[in-house]
Design an enzyme around this catalytic site. Structure first.
Site, PDB file in Angstrom:
ATOM      1  CB  CYS A 227      -6.777  22.386  -7.873  1.00  0.00           C
ATOM      2  SG  CYS A 227      -6.903  23.670  -6.027  1.00  0.00           S
TER       3      CYS A 227
ATOM      4  CB  CYS B  55     -10.529  19.212  -2.935  1.00  0.00           C
ATOM      5  SG  CYS B  55      -8.760  19.121  -1.600  1.00  0.00           S
TER       6      CYS B  55
END
Length: 474
Positions: free
Chosen positions: A458, A138
């Site tokens: 994250c 991500c």
């Protein structure tokens, strides 16, 4: 981790009133902040002697859409090409000025594995302009941006385009390994007898496909399952998660209706309509959200479809330059990209705690404190994940026992936090989110009168990223 679960429940704030107060306070403050821009605070610049200033000239993204909707028949490079063309149209930067292009993506289309190159060629860049693709879950476009920063800082380039793309509507589905092995062997067979012999060995189970899953290779656990356990570890209730998700959608809707999401560029989808806005922003009600059943840990989990980011299609692009080059070309940059860090931790129990680990490190690197930050833009994978991070950041016990720190860094105040919505509402095309976070931070700094923004995210694999964004002098 078991001891952490027990201790965290006893020592961290867990009442839903915390989220409710933050929700109300954030709505009130964001409304006041968005009513009119104020003069930036006077603070020191983070420029360093002997280090090039890297600036964001512009950042754009095509609308982020729920997977399976208008982009469903396209390919990833189509989306990335549209973002690149949107950037070119907005900046009028000559294509031949761009020294390098780097894109981030997660689920790679096998036909266009270097999607940066294919998108660049499709957008009309010269075949002499190098391009490559990076993947870091991500934070893939974060990695693309910082790769560009490094190339400019090293004096190898003056102008870099960085971006990210994801098309979750169409992901690769493979044959089973047995079938793949048979087919490859069959391709090398020279005689009809050899081919028939191989075909005779195929069994029904060979045809079972290998379906993709948003899961960790090292743990075989889905991110949603990890988010559920993380929420339990930090005593984040279902009510708190639903309240936070409602906050995200409400603020995103307000930003969209108020014309604040200026990074979005229209995209004329071939054979379909022109898409002009994100389609996942859907404020609901606590009552409706409360009716949804747990999505991962059943029947007692707290993560649901309503308080999770949804599968999203989208692409982003950002024009990075040395400050000297930008000014020479007549551009007024939006922001400086300053210090950044990447972190990595346990991919099982701490999979989604990247912001907690990255934030204090980037603040220390930049010589700042939490009080110096005017705008926070954190990636929202799950409401439970983001709230667990905020509680971990505000815990001396966690800092001392898991981070090797003497004391906590402190949680960002909600009145400065994701005030224009986040990934829960705007969408999360894995590879494209990082660029959205950075350009949103830059726009919010200008609108809200701040100087420093902190972007954090994250990533799968137990990794994370944080960066300091400094508003360019107005």
């Amino acid at each position: 981790m078991t001891s952490m679960l027990a201790h965290a429940v006893r020592n961290l704030p867990a009442s839903s009133a915390w989220a409710a107060r933050g929700f109300a306070r954030s709505l009130s403050c964001s409304s006041q902040l968005q009513a009119a821009a104020v003069q930036p605070k006077s603070k020191k610049t983070l420029a360093k002697s002997g280090v090039k200033n890297i600036v964001v000239v512009e950042g754009v993204r095509i609308p982020f859409l729920q997977s399976g909707t208008t982009y469903a028949d396209l390919m990833p490079h189509d989306l990335a090409r549209a973002a690149l063309q949107g950037l070119l149209n907005r900046t009028s930067v000559p294509r031949d000025v761009v020294d390098y292009i780097v894109y981030g993506t997660v689920i790679q289309e096998v036909k266009t594995s270097n999607v940066a190159r294919e998108a660049a060629l499709g957008a009309g860049f010269s075949d002499k302009t190098p391009a490559h693709t990076v993947t870091m879950a991500c934070i893939s476009s974060n990695q693309a941006m910082t790769t560009g920063v490094g190339m400019i800082a090293a004096g190898q380039c003056d102008v870099v385009v960085a971006g990210g793309v994801e098309l979750m509507s169409d992901v690769p589905i493979r044959h089973s390994r047995k079938m793949r092995k048979t087919m490859l062997t069959l391709n090398r067979a020279k005689t009809l007898g050899q081919k028939l012999s191989l075909l005779s060995k195929i069994r029904p189970d060979y045809f079972a496909p290998e379906l993709p899953a948003v899961a960790e290779f090292s743990t075989s656990e889905t991110m949603g399952h990890s988010a559920d356990r993380l929420a339990a570890a930090f005593a984040v209730s279902r009510l708190e998660q639903d309240e936070y998700a409602l906050r995200s959608h409400t603020l995103a809707k307000k930003a969209q209706d108020g014309g604040l999401l200026v990074d979005v560029v229209p995209f004329k989808v071939p054979g379909k309509e022109t898409v002009t806005k994100d389609n996942g922003i859907r404020p609901s009600s606590m009552e409706q959200m409360g009716k949804l059943k747990p999505a991962f840990i059943k029947p007692h989990g707290t993560v649901t479809a309503a308080n999770s980011s949804f599968l999203t299609d989208g692409a982003s692009a950002m024009l990075l330059m040395s400050e000297e080059k930008a000014l020479a070309m007549g551009y007024k940059p939006k922001a400086y990209l300053r210090d950044f860090v990447y972190v990595s931790q346990d991919p099982k129990d701490q999979l989604l705690l990247g912001p907690t680990y990255a934030t204090p490190k980037v603040l220390e690197k930049a010589g700042l404190t939490m009080a110096d930050i005017d705008v926070f833009e954190f990636h929202e994978a799950f409401a439970g994940q983001i709230l667990a991070n905020l509680k971990a950041m505000d815990s001396d016990w966690f800092a001392q026992n898991y981070m090797g720190r003497k004391s906590k860094v402190g949680a960002p105040p909600l009145e400065k936090f994701n005030n224009w919505g986040g990934s829960l509402s705007l969408g999360h095309p894995f590879g494209a989110t990082g660029c959205r976070l950075v350009i949103t931070a830059a726009h919010r700094l200008k609108k809200e009168g701040g100087q420093y923004g902190l972007v954090a995210a994250c990533a799968a694999g137990g990794q994370g990223h944080a960066m300091i964004v400094e508003l360019y002098p107005q």
